[in-house]
Design a protein around this motif. Structure first.
Motif, PDB file in Angstrom:
ATOM      1  N   ALA A 171       0.833  -1.196   0.000  1.00  0.00           N
ATOM      2  CA  ALA A 171       0.000   0.000   0.000  1.00  0.00           C
ATOM      3  C   ALA A 171       0.873   1.253   0.000  1.00  0.00           C
ATOM      4  O   ALA A 171       1.958   1.284   0.595  1.00  0.00           O
ATOM      5  CB  ALA A 171      -0.914   0.001   1.217  1.00  0.00           C
ATOM      6  N   TRP A 172       0.361   2.287  -0.682  1.00  0.00           N
ATOM      7  CA  TRP A 172       1.025   3.582  -0.740  1.00  0.00           C
ATOM      8  C   TRP A 172      -0.032   4.674  -0.651  1.00  0.00           C
ATOM      9  O   TRP A 172      -1.183   4.463  -1.028  1.00  0.00           O
ATOM     10  CB  TRP A 172       1.775   3.767  -2.068  1.00  0.00           C
ATOM     11  N   THR A 173       0.391   5.845  -0.184  1.00  0.00           N
ATOM     12  CA  THR A 173      -0.403   7.059  -0.325  1.00  0.00           C
ATOM     13  C   THR A 173       0.538   8.148  -0.829  1.00  0.00           C
ATOM     14  O   THR A 173       1.182   8.841  -0.043  1.00  0.00           O
ATOM     15  CB  THR A 173      -1.059   7.487   1.005  1.00  0.00           C
ATOM     16  N   PRO A 174       0.659   8.283  -2.145  1.00  0.00           N
ATOM     17  CA  PRO A 174       1.585   9.285  -2.692  1.00  0.00           C
ATOM     18  C   PRO A 174       1.132  10.695  -2.321  1.00  0.00           C
ATOM     19  O   PRO A 174       0.002  11.093  -2.634  1.00  0.00           O
ATOM     20  CB  PRO A 174       1.501   9.061  -4.205  1.00  0.00           C
ATOM     21  N   ASP A 175       1.990  11.438  -1.620  1.00  0.00           N
ATOM     22  CA  ASP A 175       1.649  12.812  -1.269  1.00  0.00           C
ATOM     23  C   ASP A 175       2.395  13.783  -2.175  1.00  0.00           C
ATOM     24  O   ASP A 175       3.149  13.376  -3.064  1.00  0.00           O
ATOM     25  CB  ASP A 175       1.937  13.077   0.212  1.00  0.00           C
ATOM     26  N   ALA A 176       2.183  15.073  -1.954  1.00  0.00           N
ATOM     27  CA  ALA A 176       2.785  16.081  -2.818  1.00  0.00           C
ATOM     28  C   ALA A 176       4.309  16.049  -2.746  1.00  0.00           C
ATOM     29  O   ALA A 176       4.983  16.350  -3.733  1.00  0.00           O
ATOM     30  CB  ALA A 176       2.261  17.465  -2.443  1.00  0.00           C
ATOM     31  N   LEU A 218       6.743   1.572  -9.114  1.00  0.00           N
ATOM     32  CA  LEU A 218       6.228   0.913  -7.909  1.00  0.00           C
ATOM     33  C   LEU A 218       5.846  -0.544  -8.193  1.00  0.00           C
ATOM     34  O   LEU A 218       6.035  -1.425  -7.343  1.00  0.00           O
ATOM     35  CB  LEU A 218       5.025   1.681  -7.365  1.00  0.00           C
ATOM     36  N   LEU A 219       5.319  -0.823  -9.382  1.00  0.00           N
ATOM     37  CA  LEU A 219       5.007  -2.207  -9.749  1.00  0.00           C
ATOM     38  C   LEU A 219       6.285  -3.034  -9.879  1.00  0.00           C
ATOM     39  O   LEU A 219       6.354  -4.177  -9.390  1.00  0.00           O
ATOM     40  CB  LEU A 219       4.217  -2.235 -11.056  1.00  0.00           C
ATOM     41  N   ALA A 250      -2.632   0.972  -4.064  1.00  0.00           N
ATOM     42  CA  ALA A 250      -1.899  -0.248  -3.760  1.00  0.00           C
ATOM     43  C   ALA A 250      -1.379  -0.846  -5.051  1.00  0.00           C
ATOM     44  O   ALA A 250      -2.009  -0.699  -6.112  1.00  0.00           O
ATOM     45  CB  ALA A 250      -2.781  -1.258  -3.028  1.00  0.00           C
ATOM     46  N   VAL A 251      -0.229  -1.497  -4.964  1.00  0.00           N
ATOM     47  CA  VAL A 251       0.288  -2.288  -6.082  1.00  0.00           C
ATOM     48  C   VAL A 251       0.228  -3.746  -5.660  1.00  0.00           C
ATOM     49  O   VAL A 251       0.563  -4.105  -4.533  1.00  0.00           O
ATOM     50  CB  VAL A 251       1.724  -1.865  -6.468  1.00  0.00           C
ATOM     51  N   ALA A 266      -2.038  -1.839 -10.362  1.00  0.00           N
ATOM     52  CA  ALA A 266      -2.140  -0.776  -9.363  1.00  0.00           C
ATOM     53  C   ALA A 266      -3.600  -0.378  -9.283  1.00  0.00           C
ATOM     54  O   ALA A 266      -4.288  -0.298 -10.303  1.00  0.00           O
ATOM     55  CB  ALA A 266      -1.281   0.418  -9.744  1.00  0.00           C
ATOM     56  N   GLU A 267      -4.083  -0.139  -8.076  1.00  0.00           N
ATOM     57  CA  GLU A 267      -5.480   0.238  -7.921  1.00  0.00           C
ATOM     58  C   GLU A 267      -5.604   1.462  -7.031  1.00  0.00           C
ATOM     59  O   GLU A 267      -4.729   1.750  -6.206  1.00  0.00           O
ATOM     60  CB  GLU A 267      -6.299  -0.927  -7.354  1.00  0.00           C
TER      61      GLU A 267
END
Length: 282
Positions: A171-176, A218-219, A250-251, A266-267
């Motif tokens: 899981a990821w949460t890409p921020d600025a 990321l994948l 998430a990947v 990726a979703e």
């Protein structure tokens, strides 16, 4: 420029060289939240990390309105069109290595106008071939781009969901900040990744967009973490919907029964697939 005035661009070529530096790889590893030991000369560069090298150093005054590149570069500037990274394909022979001076040869394969449901589109494919300092080819890449007319869009429309349960998942949460660091590493001035006003008012998205190449990285990083170090020989990927800043993503991946291939995706925060990929191992 008219969307039909593109014939002179087909076959256009460009060559560039880059030193595969350890310091840049260290910064990308940090951006991907990895705790890798500092790379040393001769260590392999992870797949697709070459995107942090081979930058086109376009003069500030020559940049197009979207900040992405210079007018009159390898591809035509299509005024009134938004540029999207649609996907690509890799065929890996060997990795580039830290300390190696490498060459990239780029060539425009096709530029094709289309009429889509949302308006006019232009599809472009660029081939890149990368070789080490001894002249031997390391890998070949096809890069697929879509140019679409500026018009309001939504990233919140329903989409497709994955049909398989993931074996691998991160899981990821890409921020600025993550988007800024990746833009800086790739010398990418495309405003959709940092300029909210431009992104919403001109390109019609509700918020900043996660880079297509970052999602692909990321994948591949998931494979690197989960596939036991098996060398990847093929990686094909296709973007299907945008990912937005500050939203969970998430990947995921599923290896085949024989372990020779893997399906990845990726979703977004609602479980809709934003990118699909297929990998093949040596």
């Amino acid at each position: 420029m008219s969307v039909t005035d593109y014939g002179e661009w087909i076959g256009r070529e460009r060559r560039s060289t880059a030193l595969i530096e350890a310091s840049a790889a260290v910064r990308l590893a940090a951006t991907l939240d990895r705790d890798d030991p500092p790379p040393e000369a001769g260590d392999p560069l992870p797949h697709a990390w070459h995107w942090i090298f081979f930058h086109e150093a376009d003069r500030q005054s020559a940049l197009s309105a979207d900040g992405r590149g210079a007018r009159g570069g390898l591809l035509p500037e299509l005024d009134g069109f938004s540029r999207m990274w649609a996907g690509g394909a890799f065929r890996f022979t060997r990795p580039l290595r830290i300390g190696e001076r490498a060459e990239r040869r780029s060539r425009v394969l096709s530029i094709t106008p289309k009429q889509g449901r949302s308006g006019r589109l232009v599809l472009a494919t660029v081939e890149h071939r990368l070789a080490g300092e001894d002249g031997s080819e390391a890998f070949a890449e096809e890069h697929h781009l879509v140019f679409r007319e500026h018009r309001p869009l939504t990233a919140d429309a329903p989409g497709e969901t994955a049909t398989a349960a993931p074996v691998w998942r991160r899981a990821w949460t890409p921020d600025a900040v993550m988007l800024f660091r990746f833009s800086a590493l790739t010398f990418n001035g495309h405003r959709i990744h940092y300029d909210h006003r431009y992104t919403s008012e001109v390109e019609g998205y509700p918020d900043l967009l996660v880079h297509g190449p970052l999602t692909a990285v990321l994948l591949l990083d998931l494979l690197r973490r989960e596939a036991g170090g098996r060398p990847v020989t093929r990686f094909d990927y296709r973007a299907t919907r945008p990912l937005l800043v500050d939203r969970a993503m998430a990947v995921s991946g599923v290896p085949s029964a024989d372990g020779r291939t893997a399906s990845l995706w990726a979703e977004d925060d609602r479980g809709f697939v934003a990118m699909r990929a297929e990998a093949e191992f040596a």
